[in-house]
Design a protein around this motif. Structure first.
Motif, mmCIF file in Angstrom:
data_model
loop_
_atom_site.group_PDB
_atom_site.id
_atom_site.type_symbol
_atom_site.label_atom_id
_atom_site.label_comp_id
_atom_site.label_asym_id
_atom_site.label_seq_id
_atom_site.Cartn_x
_atom_site.Cartn_y
_atom_site.Cartn_z
ATOM 1 N N ALA A 74 -3.861 -12.600 9.271
ATOM 2 C CA ALA A 74 -4.821 -13.130 8.295
ATOM 3 C C ALA A 74 -5.412 -12.001 7.449
ATOM 4 O O ALA A 74 -5.577 -12.143 6.232
ATOM 5 N N VAL A 75 -5.710 -10.878 8.083
ATOM 6 C CA VAL A 75 -6.229 -9.727 7.338
ATOM 7 C C VAL A 75 -5.183 -9.193 6.367
ATOM 8 O O VAL A 75 -5.482 -8.882 5.214
ATOM 9 N N ARG A 76 -3.938 -9.112 6.849
ATOM 10 C CA ARG A 76 -2.855 -8.665 5.969
ATOM 11 C C ARG A 76 -2.701 -9.589 4.769
ATOM 12 O O ARG A 76 -2.536 -9.148 3.627
ATOM 13 N N GLY A 91 1.262 -1.945 1.935
ATOM 14 C CA GLY A 91 1.391 -2.208 3.360
ATOM 15 C C GLY A 91 2.642 -1.606 3.969
ATOM 16 O O GLY A 91 3.229 -0.672 3.429
ATOM 17 N N THR A 92 3.050 -2.161 5.095
ATOM 18 C CA THR A 92 4.213 -1.679 5.842
ATOM 19 C C THR A 92 5.207 -2.814 6.023
ATOM 20 O O THR A 92 4.821 -3.944 6.307
ATOM 21 N N ARG A 115 11.671 2.191 -5.064
ATOM 22 C CA ARG A 115 11.334 2.486 -6.468
ATOM 23 C C ARG A 115 10.434 1.406 -7.058
ATOM 24 O O ARG A 115 9.526 1.706 -7.852
ATOM 25 N N GLU A 116 10.678 0.160 -6.698
ATOM 26 C CA GLU A 116 9.886 -0.937 -7.254
ATOM 27 C C GLU A 116 8.540 -1.121 -6.548
ATOM 28 O O GLU A 116 7.583 -1.620 -7.152
ATOM 29 N N HIS A 117 8.480 -0.703 -5.278
ATOM 30 C CA HIS A 117 7.245 -0.889 -4.503
ATOM 31 C C HIS A 117 6.931 0.396 -3.731
ATOM 32 O O HIS A 117 6.997 0.438 -2.494
ATOM 33 N N ALA A 283 5.150 -7.952 0.998
ATOM 34 C CA ALA A 283 6.252 -6.987 1.019
ATOM 35 C C ALA A 283 7.538 -7.643 1.510
ATOM 36 O O ALA A 283 8.620 -7.397 0.965
ATOM 37 N N ALA A 284 7.433 -8.494 2.538
ATOM 38 C CA ALA A 284 8.616 -9.188 3.051
ATOM 39 C C ALA A 284 9.189 -10.143 2.011
ATOM 40 O O ALA A 284 10.407 -10.246 1.839
#
Length: 296
Positions: A74-76, A91-92, A115-117, A283-284
């Motif tokens: 939830a925090v993410r 993030g990771t 490169r994009e992120h 990110a995913a």
């Protein structure tokens, strides 16, 4: 409760070790121990059983673990929402992968994603270190991976979203001195009695091969088990057996011959798995979109 306490608890629970949890979190072990002690004091309950060999969860710890993961998710998600409004992804991202992905060029894919992120830190976990595709799926459902490239010929397990990406045939790889080396192709029935080099049970290509031999009513003897495709080619080259390996996974070599196999379904599938029991991070989602573009 503080988020850092939950992060430490999850790391110890997943690693079954204070030492490995400390290494994973990049902090000293004494800090992990103190954080867990503070969390147990906060909850007035023992969460972990410590023995000389391992660390396990108590009943209270097992009850807390999914709630702790949900809280961090939830925090993410909250951070992702703000980052997306501000035009960035942070993030990771932790990705599980097989040692060979065929037409999927993972280094190129990861390079473009970086490169994009550039604000996303990417970690890779391999099937060899996690116990093959089943191990990657277990890590995915446990929350240790965000997504994974896997090979499971059967139906996807519960709690996993599934998308087939590609498939490639398994070819017979034999040493140049082998009795079949001068052939253009070989029938599956001609391989009875051969000594095979193959992956352990549970790996995707092993499952495909075992299924094909069972369907044909043939017995097969596996003499050496490996966890990396390149190792299979090396053992074949030195005359220790034959192997069924994904087409294109072995370099042209004067000491090896690859032959198509007829009379059997030997297509090895590769799929992208994501958790079905929790929301994907920004990110995913961005990585998934890039995989789609890569395969067009």
């Amino acid at each position: 409760m503080e988020l850092r306490q939950l992060e430490c608890f999850i790391a110890v629970a997943e690693e079954s070790s204070f030492t490995r949890a400390a290494a994973r979190l990049h902090i000293v072990q004494s800090a992990v121990s103190a954080t867990i002690a503070a969390l147990e004091g906060e909850l007035h309950s023992r969460l972990l059983e410590r023995t000389s060999r391992r660390v396990g969860l108590t009943d209270a710890g097992r009850a807390l673990l999914p709630k702790a993961r949900a809280a961090l998710d939830a925090v993410r998600d909250a951070r992702d929402a703000v980052d997306e409004v501000n035009g960035g992804v942070r993030g990771t991202l932790t990705v599980g992968t097989l040692s060979f992905l065929g037409v999927i060029d993972l280094p190129a894919l990861m390079g473009r994603f970086h490169r994009e992120h550039p604000a996303v830190s990417v970690r890779l976990a391999t099937a060899a270190s996690d116990g093959g595709s089943p191990g990657l799926l277990e890590a995915l459902t446990a929350g240790r991976l965000d997504l994974a490239f896997v090979s499971i010929p059967d139906s996807p397990p519960s709690g996993v979203r599934w998308r087939d990406l590609t498939a490639m045939p398994l070819d017979l790889v034999v040493p140049a001195s082998h009795r079949l080396a001068d052939r253009n192709r070989v029938a599956l029935g001609e391989l009875a009695g051969e000594a095979f080099i193959d992956f352990p049970s549970g790996y995707g290509n092993r499952a495909v091969t075992d299924r094909a031999f069972t369907a044909a009513g043939l017995r097969r003897h596996v003499t050496i088990e490996i966890t990396a495709i390149g190792a299979g080619a090396d053992f074949v080259r030195h005359g220790l057996g034959v192997a069924l390996l994904p087409r294109g996974s072995t370099e042209p070599d004067a000491g090896l011959v690859s032959l198509p196999v007829t009379g059997a379904d030997l297509d090895w599938p590769i799929s992208l798995a994501t958790p079905g029991n929790r929301a994907r991070s920004a990110a995913a989602r961005a990585f998934e979109c890039l995989v789609d573009l890569h395969l067009r």
